[in-house]
Structure formats: C-alpha cells, structure tokens
Design a protein around this motif. Structure first.
Motif, PDB file in Angstrom:
ATOM      1  N   UNK A   1      24.544  71.678  -9.741  1.00  0.00           N
ATOM      2  CA  UNK A   1      25.074  72.521 -10.827  1.00  0.00           C
ATOM      3  C   UNK A   1      24.472  72.127 -12.155  1.00  0.00           C
ATOM      4  N   UNK A   2      24.297  73.135 -13.006  1.00  0.00           N
ATOM      5  CA  UNK A   2      23.911  72.855 -14.384  1.00  0.00           C
ATOM      6  C   UNK A   2      25.159  72.986 -15.247  1.00  0.00           C
ATOM      7  N   UNK A   3      25.815  71.866 -15.519  1.00  0.00           N
ATOM      8  CA  UNK A   3      27.007  71.861 -16.373  1.00  0.00           C
ATOM      9  C   UNK A   3      26.533  71.775 -17.827  1.00  0.00           C
ATOM     10  N   UNK A   4      27.418  72.022 -18.823  1.00  0.00           N
ATOM     11  CA  UNK A   4      26.965  72.041 -20.215  1.00  0.00           C
ATOM     12  C   UNK A   4      26.226  70.768 -20.641  1.00  0.00           C
ATOM     13  N   UNK A   5      26.702  69.596 -20.223  1.00  0.00           N
ATOM     14  CA  UNK A   5      26.070  68.361 -20.713  1.00  0.00           C
ATOM     15  C   UNK A   5      25.283  67.603 -19.660  1.00  0.00           C
ATOM     16  N   UNK A   6      25.321  68.070 -18.424  1.00  0.00           N
ATOM     17  CA  UNK A   6      24.665  67.280 -17.372  1.00  0.00           C
ATOM     18  C   UNK A   6      24.303  68.159 -16.188  1.00  0.00           C
TER      19      UNK A   6
ATOM     20  N   UNK B   1      13.392  72.842 -12.597  1.00  0.00           N
ATOM     21  CA  UNK B   1      13.269  73.097 -14.040  1.00  0.00           C
ATOM     22  C   UNK B   1      13.681  71.887 -14.876  1.00  0.00           C
ATOM     23  N   UNK B   2      14.771  71.211 -14.483  1.00  0.00           N
ATOM     24  CA  UNK B   2      15.365  70.187 -15.357  1.00  0.00           C
ATOM     25  C   UNK B   2      15.097  68.747 -14.921  1.00  0.00           C
TER      26      UNK B   2
ATOM     27  N   UNK C   1      29.985  62.461  -6.913  1.00  0.00           N
ATOM     28  CA  UNK C   1      28.997  63.202  -7.709  1.00  0.00           C
ATOM     29  C   UNK C   1      28.043  62.236  -8.394  1.00  0.00           C
ATOM     30  N   UNK C   2      26.808  62.700  -8.583  1.00  0.00           N
ATOM     31  CA  UNK C   2      25.837  61.998  -9.440  1.00  0.00           C
ATOM     32  C   UNK C   2      25.558  62.921 -10.612  1.00  0.00           C
ATOM     33  N   UNK C   3      25.559  62.361 -11.820  1.00  0.00           N
ATOM     34  CA  UNK C   3      25.341  63.177 -13.028  1.00  0.00           C
ATOM     35  C   UNK C   3      24.103  62.701 -13.761  1.00  0.00           C
ATOM     36  N   UNK C   4      23.326  63.641 -14.239  1.00  0.00           N
ATOM     37  CA  UNK C   4      22.109  63.312 -14.990  1.00  0.00           C
ATOM     38  C   UNK C   4      22.188  64.003 -16.339  1.00  0.00           C
TER      39      UNK C   4
END
Ligand SMILES: Cc1cc2nc3c(=O)[nH]c(=O)nc-3n(C[C@H](O)[C@H](O)[C@H](O)COP(=O)(O)OP(=O)(O)OC[C@H]3O[C@@H](n4cnc5c(N)ncnc54)[C@H](O)[C@@H]3O)c2cc1C
Length: 291
Positions: free
Chosen positions: A64-69, A89-90, A169-172
């Motif tokens: 997922x592309x969340x607002x900050x990560x 892309x990211x 979850x892993x967040x980037x």
C-alpha cells in the motif's frame, strides 16, 4: 526427513492469530512461506508444539501507498514485491533485490515477514530494507509497537520479537524524489545466499551532488548492517571515483566478517569493498538518467 509432531492451526483472522499466540506463546511458531521454517522443522533444529499458519490471513498480504509510508503486509511474497507497480515507482531497490533471491519457486513462497523474522546474516531483503530505513510493526493481544529494522534484528536468527507477537507490517518512509539505488550480491552459485551483498541508496540535489546516502551490507557479520562511515564520505560529493574508492575502503574497514568452511573472513572483507564500490557506481549511473 519428517518433521516432529505438532498441532496445526490455520486461522483466517489476525485477531485469532494473536489469541493463539497469547495462549501458546513460546510453544508455537508462526508459519509464513515455510522456506526457512520447514527445513528447520525437518532437521528437528526446532520442535514447537504448535504451528500457526498465516496463509489464510489475507489482511496480511498487501503493498500500500499510505500518506507517509509505503506499507508491506507481512505475508507479501517476494514475487508480489517483484510485480508491484507501487514498489517499482517508489522503492525500486526492493524490486531489484528480490530478483536475486533464491529461484522463482522460493520467491513465490518466501514472504517479507518471514525473511525479516528469520534474521539471516546473509538475508538480501533485510539488507535492502536497512538501506531504506524500514520500520517493523509488531502486534500482540497486548497492543502493537513499531521499531526500526536495525533494532529488530538482534543477531543471527535472533530478533526482538516477543513470544506472543507477530510481525504484521514493514513500513518504508523514504523520499523517492531524486533517489537512485542498487543491490548487488556475490554468491558462489546462481540462486545461493549471498557471500556478501550490498544495498545502496543515494539522494541527489539539483546540481547532482549526493545529499544523503545509506549503505547496508550482508554476509559480513552476525547480521545485516547499515554502515555510516562509507555513507558519510559520499555526502556533498558527486560520487566521483575517488569518493567511491574511499567509501569502499571504509566499508571493508567497518565490518567484522567471519570465516566458515567455504569462505574466509579476509575474502568477505575484500568483497565488502568490491561490492560497495560497484553498488555505489551503479546507483551513480542511475543518477545520470533519473536526476
Ligand atoms: C533454497 C533456498 C534458497 C534461498 N535463497 C535465498 C537468497 O538467495 N537470499 C535470501 O535472502 N534468502 C534466501 N532464502 C530464504 C528465503 O528468502 C526464506 O524463505 C525467507 O528467509 C523466510 O521467509 P518465509 O516466508 O519462507 O518464512 P518462514 O520460513 O515461514 O519463517 C521463517 C521464520 O520467521 C518466523 N515468521 C515468519 N513470518 C512471521 C511473522 N509475520 N511474524 C513473526 N514471525 C514470523 C517463523 O516462525 C520462522 O521462525 C532461500 C531459501 C531457500 C529454501
């Protein structure tokens, strides 16, 4: 080889997983892709009383592309990473990295959660995630907590996970603007674990100077490591050959490699320099096109 007898649970909801872990705690092991866990069971290195299979927990498989990560659910497979438009892309570093993990069969099954929780000193995905400054989200019936991946992986096959916790979850949280990256690994045969692997992230300003750099290596110590000394050399430069050579020298000086029956510590140290140099040069090459 036949694994020991165990109770098998296959809940469909995360809440059930947390409930089971709360009840069984240290007697249970979570099963993700099974690519590392099943060999350990068959060799009877571990003999848990219960296995909690996560495959039916669909809420754990997403990019997922969340607002900050950018968020990766724990059950996202290497193959899903490879095919994700968001990650192309990211976080192209992740896409490049999974392409050199094992073989297609392994990549169809291995998950991001399993790879990170396995804490293999030669884990490719953990190394790339360190360069991406990733954080992990851990959940139990008691609540959830978030921590940097660099703190989560404690040592060989050892993490900060508590007995009743599951990684969800892993967040980037990296800026993709004016960023280039590269992952390179040296393995003895195609499909093998890395002897040494190097992940490089570089961020550039308008004048094509390196604003920020993150360099992580695997196969050079008890766990994949993020190295500050080589990254510091690159900041403010155009990553000319001399800066890259100095970064490579610092990388090999900073690591504490080990010997095993196939590879000596000296060779790993030499490869740390070679791969750091090549990975920075590859990321710099990307800047000529992308920045
Ligand atoms: C032949 C072969 C070649 C390979 N080559 C490479 C390679 O080149 N590079 C590389 O990096 N890796 C490689 N691997 C390892 C592969 O990437 C593993 O599958 C991965 O490390 C573990 O992921 P998994 O989803 O299979 O986890 P599993 O094997 O299911 O689990 C691994 C461990 O993590 C725990 N776990 C899993 N998910 C969670 C969760 N969400 N929360 C808490 N604990 C959890 C399990 O209980 C277990 O202890 C290879 C594996 C094989 C079999």
């Amino acid at each position: 080889m036949i694994p020991p007898v165990f109770d098998y649970h296959a809940p469909a909801e995360l809440s059930e997983v947390l409930h089971l872990l709360g009840q069984l705690g240290g007697e249970a092991r979570v099963l993700a892709g099974g690519q590392s866990l099943l060999p350990l069971l068959k060799l009877r290195v571990i003999q848990p009383q219960a296995i909690i299979d996560l495959h039916k927990v669909r809420e754990l498989a997403y990019v997922r592309q969340a607002p900050e990560a950018v968020q990766l659910g724990a059950m996202t497979t290497d193959r899903e990473i490879e095919r994700s438009r968001i990650l192309h892309d990211l976080c192209p570093l992740l896409v490049e990295t999974v392409q050199v993990i094992g073989d297609p069969h392994i990549r169809n099954l291995a998950t991001v959660g399993g790879s990170v929780c396995q804490a293999d000193p030669q884990g490719d995905l953990s190394t790339a995630l360190l360069a991406l400054n990733a954080r992990v989200v851990l959940q139990s019936a008691r609540g959830s907590r978030t921590m940097p991946l660099s703190e989560f992986i404690v040592g060989p096959l050892t993490t900060a996970l508590q007995e009743d916790e599951v990684l969800t979850r892993v967040e980037i949280r990296v800026a993709a603007d004016r960023a280039t990256s590269a992952y390179l690994k040296m393995a003895r045969r195609a499909g093998d674990f890395a002897v040494v692997g190097a992940a490089v992230m570089l961020w550039w300003d308008e004048q094509k100077r390196c604003k920020e750099a993150r360099i992580a290596l695997c196969g050079v110590g008890p766990k994949p490591v993020l190295l500050e000394a080589p990254a510091a050399v690159l900041r403010g430069t155009r990553c000319e050959d001399a800066a890259i050579a100095e970064a490579a020298r610092r990388a090999s000086a900073a690591v504490e490699p080990y010997s095993d029956p196939t590879v000596s510590a000296e060779y790993r140290r030499a490869m740390a320099a070679v791969l750091t140099k090549r990975a920075i040069a590859k990321a710099r090459q990307g800047a000529e096109v992308a920045v």
